[in-house]
Design a protein around this motif. Sequence first.
Motif, PDB file in Angstrom:
ATOM      1  N   LEU A  46       7.788   0.037 -11.192  1.00  0.00           N
ATOM      2  CA  LEU A  46       8.864   0.440 -10.671  1.00  0.00           C
ATOM      3  C   LEU A  46       8.894  -0.915  -9.956  1.00  0.00           C
ATOM      4  O   LEU A  46      10.388  -1.059  -9.826  1.00  0.00           O
ATOM      5  N   ALA A  47       8.494  -2.085  -9.824  1.00  0.00           N
ATOM      6  CA  ALA A  47       9.145  -3.485  -9.278  1.00  0.00           C
ATOM      7  C   ALA A  47       9.416  -3.630 -10.645  1.00  0.00           C
ATOM      8  O   ALA A  47      11.472  -3.839 -10.490  1.00  0.00           O
ATOM      9  N   LYS A  48       9.308  -3.504 -11.465  1.00  0.00           N
ATOM     10  CA  LYS A  48       9.287  -4.289 -13.053  1.00  0.00           C
ATOM     11  C   LYS A  48      10.800  -3.346 -13.047  1.00  0.00           C
ATOM     12  O   LYS A  48      11.596  -4.698 -14.515  1.00  0.00           O
ATOM     13  N   LEU A  49      11.096  -2.343 -13.270  1.00  0.00           N
ATOM     14  CA  LEU A  49      12.731  -2.054 -13.196  1.00  0.00           C
ATOM     15  C   LEU A  49      13.446  -1.705 -12.109  1.00  0.00           C
ATOM     16  O   LEU A  49      14.391  -1.054 -12.221  1.00  0.00           O
ATOM     17  N   GLY A  50      13.053  -2.633 -11.053  1.00  0.00           N
ATOM     18  CA  GLY A  50      13.861  -2.865 -10.119  1.00  0.00           C
ATOM     19  C   GLY A  50      13.711  -2.486  -9.077  1.00  0.00           C
ATOM     20  O   GLY A  50      15.128  -2.943  -8.746  1.00  0.00           O
ATOM     21  N   ALA A  51      13.209  -1.765  -9.106  1.00  0.00           N
ATOM     22  CA  ALA A  51      12.918  -1.033  -7.130  1.00  0.00           C
ATOM     23  C   ALA A  51      12.536  -2.312  -7.110  1.00  0.00           C
ATOM     24  O   ALA A  51      11.526  -3.347  -7.054  1.00  0.00           O
ATOM     25  N   LYS A  52      12.657  -2.223  -4.809  1.00  0.00           N
ATOM     26  CA  LYS A  52      12.273  -3.086  -4.100  1.00  0.00           C
ATOM     27  C   LYS A  52      11.210  -1.933  -3.619  1.00  0.00           C
ATOM     28  O   LYS A  52      11.172  -0.397  -3.361  1.00  0.00           O
ATOM     29  N   VAL A  53       9.496  -2.602  -4.140  1.00  0.00           N
ATOM     30  CA  VAL A  53       8.803  -2.023  -2.897  1.00  0.00           C
ATOM     31  C   VAL A  53       7.528  -2.398  -2.696  1.00  0.00           C
ATOM     32  O   VAL A  53       7.237  -3.523  -2.196  1.00  0.00           O
ATOM     33  N   GLY A  54       6.590  -0.920  -2.479  1.00  0.00           N
ATOM     34  CA  GLY A  54       5.508  -1.516  -0.886  1.00  0.00           C
ATOM     35  C   GLY A  54       4.477  -0.398  -1.423  1.00  0.00           C
ATOM     36  O   GLY A  54       4.249  -0.183  -2.490  1.00  0.00           O
ATOM     37  N   LEU A  55       2.869  -1.243  -0.857  1.00  0.00           N
ATOM     38  CA  LEU A  55       1.677  -0.208  -1.412  1.00  0.00           C
ATOM     39  C   LEU A  55       1.228  -0.345  -0.256  1.00  0.00           C
ATOM     40  O   LEU A  55       0.605  -1.340   0.141  1.00  0.00           O
ATOM     41  N   LEU A  56       1.304   0.457   0.430  1.00  0.00           N
ATOM     42  CA  LEU A  56       0.028   0.951   1.680  1.00  0.00           C
ATOM     43  C   LEU A  56      -1.142   1.887   0.894  1.00  0.00           C
ATOM     44  O   LEU A  56      -0.998   2.284  -0.411  1.00  0.00           O
ATOM     45  N   ASP A  57      -2.217   0.801   0.904  1.00  0.00           N
ATOM     46  CA  ASP A  57      -3.648   0.815   0.705  1.00  0.00           C
ATOM     47  C   ASP A  57      -4.028   1.881   2.238  1.00  0.00           C
ATOM     48  O   ASP A  57      -4.814   1.804   2.272  1.00  0.00           O
ATOM     49  N   ALA A  58      -3.932   3.337   1.544  1.00  0.00           N
ATOM     50  CA  ALA A  58      -4.224   4.033   2.072  1.00  0.00           C
ATOM     51  C   ALA A  58      -5.986   4.563   2.175  1.00  0.00           C
ATOM     52  O   ALA A  58      -6.713   5.768   3.246  1.00  0.00           O
ATOM     53  N   ASP A  59      -6.734   4.333   1.800  1.00  0.00           N
ATOM     54  CA  ASP A  59      -7.647   4.859   1.293  1.00  0.00           C
ATOM     55  C   ASP A  59      -8.701   3.492   2.176  1.00  0.00           C
ATOM     56  O   ASP A  59      -8.997   2.141   1.681  1.00  0.00           O
ATOM     57  N   LEU A  60      -9.082   4.185   3.803  1.00  0.00           N
ATOM     58  CA  LEU A  60      -9.266   3.448   4.340  1.00  0.00           C
ATOM     59  C   LEU A  60     -11.239   2.866   4.325  1.00  0.00           C
ATOM     60  O   LEU A  60     -11.984   1.614   4.204  1.00  0.00           O
ATOM     61  N   TYR A  61     -11.200   3.535   3.832  1.00  0.00           N
ATOM     62  CA  TYR A  61     -13.057   3.524   3.367  1.00  0.00           C
ATOM     63  C   TYR A  61     -13.282   2.708   2.213  1.00  0.00           C
ATOM     64  O   TYR A  61     -14.262   2.467   2.167  1.00  0.00           O
ATOM     65  N   GLY A  62     -12.488   3.049   1.212  1.00  0.00           N
ATOM     66  CA  GLY A  62     -12.471   2.309   0.193  1.00  0.00           C
ATOM     67  C   GLY A  62     -11.920   1.873  -0.586  1.00  0.00           C
ATOM     68  O   GLY A  62     -11.035   1.263  -1.623  1.00  0.00           O
ATOM     69  N   PRO A  63     -11.390   0.663   0.366  1.00  0.00           N
ATOM     70  CA  PRO A  63      -9.745   0.224  -0.261  1.00  0.00           C
ATOM     71  C   PRO A  63      -9.910  -0.740  -1.704  1.00  0.00           C
ATOM     72  O   PRO A  63     -10.928  -1.311  -1.440  1.00  0.00           O
ATOM     73  N   SER A  64      -9.595  -0.354  -2.582  1.00  0.00           N
ATOM     74  CA  SER A  64      -8.789  -1.017  -3.881  1.00  0.00           C
ATOM     75  C   SER A  64      -8.029  -2.121  -4.844  1.00  0.00           C
ATOM     76  O   SER A  64      -8.183  -2.322  -5.062  1.00  0.00           O
ATOM     77  N   VAL A  65      -7.048  -1.382  -3.098  1.00  0.00           N
ATOM     78  CA  VAL A  65      -5.745  -2.414  -4.290  1.00  0.00           C
ATOM     79  C   VAL A  65      -5.950  -3.906  -3.924  1.00  0.00           C
ATOM     80  O   VAL A  65      -5.680  -4.201  -5.103  1.00  0.00           O
ATOM     81  N   PRO A  66      -6.297  -4.727  -2.976  1.00  0.00           N
ATOM     82  CA  PRO A  66      -6.126  -5.756  -3.461  1.00  0.00           C
ATOM     83  C   PRO A  66      -7.042  -6.770  -4.626  1.00  0.00           C
ATOM     84  O   PRO A  66      -6.546  -7.613  -5.128  1.00  0.00           O
ATOM     85  N   LYS A  67      -8.296  -5.646  -4.985  1.00  0.00           N
ATOM     86  CA  LYS A  67      -8.559  -6.727  -6.127  1.00  0.00           C
ATOM     87  C   LYS A  67      -7.950  -6.202  -7.020  1.00  0.00           C
ATOM     88  O   LYS A  67      -7.537  -7.235  -7.711  1.00  0.00           O
ATOM     89  N   LEU A  68      -7.314  -4.866  -7.198  1.00  0.00           N
ATOM     90  CA  LEU A  68      -6.622  -4.429  -8.498  1.00  0.00           C
ATOM     91  C   LEU A  68      -5.304  -5.966  -8.159  1.00  0.00           C
ATOM     92  O   LEU A  68      -5.010  -5.222  -9.800  1.00  0.00           O
ATOM     93  N   LEU A  69      -4.980  -6.027  -7.006  1.00  0.00           N
ATOM     94  CA  LEU A  69      -3.428  -6.336  -7.759  1.00  0.00           C
ATOM     95  C   LEU A  69      -4.168  -8.124  -7.021  1.00  0.00           C
ATOM     96  O   LEU A  69      -3.188  -9.185  -7.263  1.00  0.00           O
ATOM     97  N   GLY A  70      -5.638  -8.233  -7.009  1.00  0.00           N
ATOM     98  CA  GLY A  70      -5.728  -9.932  -7.577  1.00  0.00           C
ATOM     99  C   GLY A  70      -5.318 -10.578  -6.142  1.00  0.00           C
ATOM    100  O   GLY A  70      -5.006 -11.888  -6.226  1.00  0.00           O
ATOM    101  N   THR A  71      -4.994 -10.355  -5.447  1.00  0.00           N
ATOM    102  CA  THR A  71      -4.857 -10.678  -3.858  1.00  0.00           C
ATOM    103  C   THR A  71      -5.536 -10.826  -2.394  1.00  0.00           C
ATOM    104  O   THR A  71      -6.551  -9.443  -2.109  1.00  0.00           O
ATOM    105  N   ASP A  72      -5.816 -11.580  -2.250  1.00  0.00           N
ATOM    106  CA  ASP A  72      -6.042 -11.304  -0.204  1.00  0.00           C
ATOM    107  C   ASP A  72      -6.255 -12.374   0.364  1.00  0.00           C
ATOM    108  O   ASP A  72      -6.300 -12.714   1.704  1.00  0.00           O
ATOM    109  N   GLU A  73      -4.737 -11.968   0.681  1.00  0.00           N
ATOM    110  CA  GLU A  73      -3.304 -12.838   1.483  1.00  0.00           C
ATOM    111  C   GLU A  73      -3.756 -12.548   2.330  1.00  0.00           C
ATOM    112  O   GLU A  73      -3.544 -11.274   2.307  1.00  0.00           O
TER     113      GLU A  73
END
Length: 375
Positions: A46-73
């Motif tokens: 979506l971001a690549k196609l021009g949208a402003k995007v946020g991603l909320l990882d609501a998988d509180l018990y097993g968050p995997s979004v940071p790893k998949l996006l390669g960030t620990d900021e």
Amino acid sequence: MSSVVVPATPRPAGSPLAGVKHVIAVGSGKGGVGKSTTAVNMAVALAKLGAKVGLLDADLYGPSVPKLLGTDERPTQEENGRIHPATAHGIKIMSMGLLGGDAPVVWRGPMASRALNQFLGEVDWGELDYLIVDLPPGTGDIQITLAQAVRLSGAVIVMTPQILAAEIAKRGLKMFQQVRIPILGLVENMASYVCPSCGHEGALFRSGGAEKIHAELGLPVLASLPFDPTLVGEGDDGRPVVLSRPDSILAKAYLDLAARMAAELSAVLSGARNEKPTIAEMKPNHEGRMFKIVWSDGVSSLTTFKDLRYQCPCAVCVDENTGHRKITREQVREDVHPTKVQTVGNYAVQVHWSDGHDTGLYGFDYLRRLLVKQA
Ligand code: ADP
């Protein structure tokens, strides 16, 4: 390139997500089907196609979004308490996984729900076209909390093609339908395997699940994604395939998924998908002592304060076993009036009445049956 930015009805000024046009949940009936991978790649697409995007990882018990996006900021917090999300690949991110501490999260429901409400209410998401929410698998407290806390524009459900997974997915679909979150469509993941040597594409599991649900419930299949053996390593390295291999079949499929999701969203919003009507506006007229309700399909209805108070569907007013009303019309004060009206998610309104009664949730379906005479 067609725009994936879809206009939205504004949220009330001052509400925490006031600048967010659409909140889209990504869910699944069970874990391990590729839900987080899909949420991340759809967000990046979506971001690549021009949208402003946020991603909320609501998988509180097993968050995997940071790893998949390669960030620990780490997200930062101002003195006034506002939290600024982290960013990766141009996407704003919030995840338990970014808050430090390696201990597994062993909270029970209420604490997890509070954390999600904080992620929604205290994080400064700013102006976004899409806030994608990666839900935990199944249908639990987090799903309900999300449905009550915000107006969701829709949900995307991910599954593998096995009939069994599809059956479980169906339970998840029902939950979204009950709380009136339009299901924009299904994603069938790991549907096929392309042989890297000869290019032959074959089915990976017993297939037919998505088509079955499509036939039974009339939901569109937004994408049928192949199994891609290199994806696992890329996920571990934090490189979403949409960016690392933009010419691959899978990257193109994720870009198509983003565009189709946006198209389905437009269809739902324009009424072309024939979703059940929701309440667009509910205004009290204190002089006339009545509410005017305008529905999303343009129908409007009127009801007096006294009648609506009398028709309260809560357990104090209606016997749960017999369905008999426990109060009489005469018991309702003539001068009863609303002191506050709150919308609950996409599916109900809660009215606080001047006689102190506020336990009634008037579901949209209930109000529609009560107030609109069907032709
Ligand atoms: P979930 O969020 O449903 O638990 P994940 O997105 O974490 O699932 O994916 C589970 C595993 O499957 C991960 O190792 C991921 O890399 C892998 N995976 C997901 N989709 C695909 C695919 N299309 N091809 C190959 N591996 C995939």
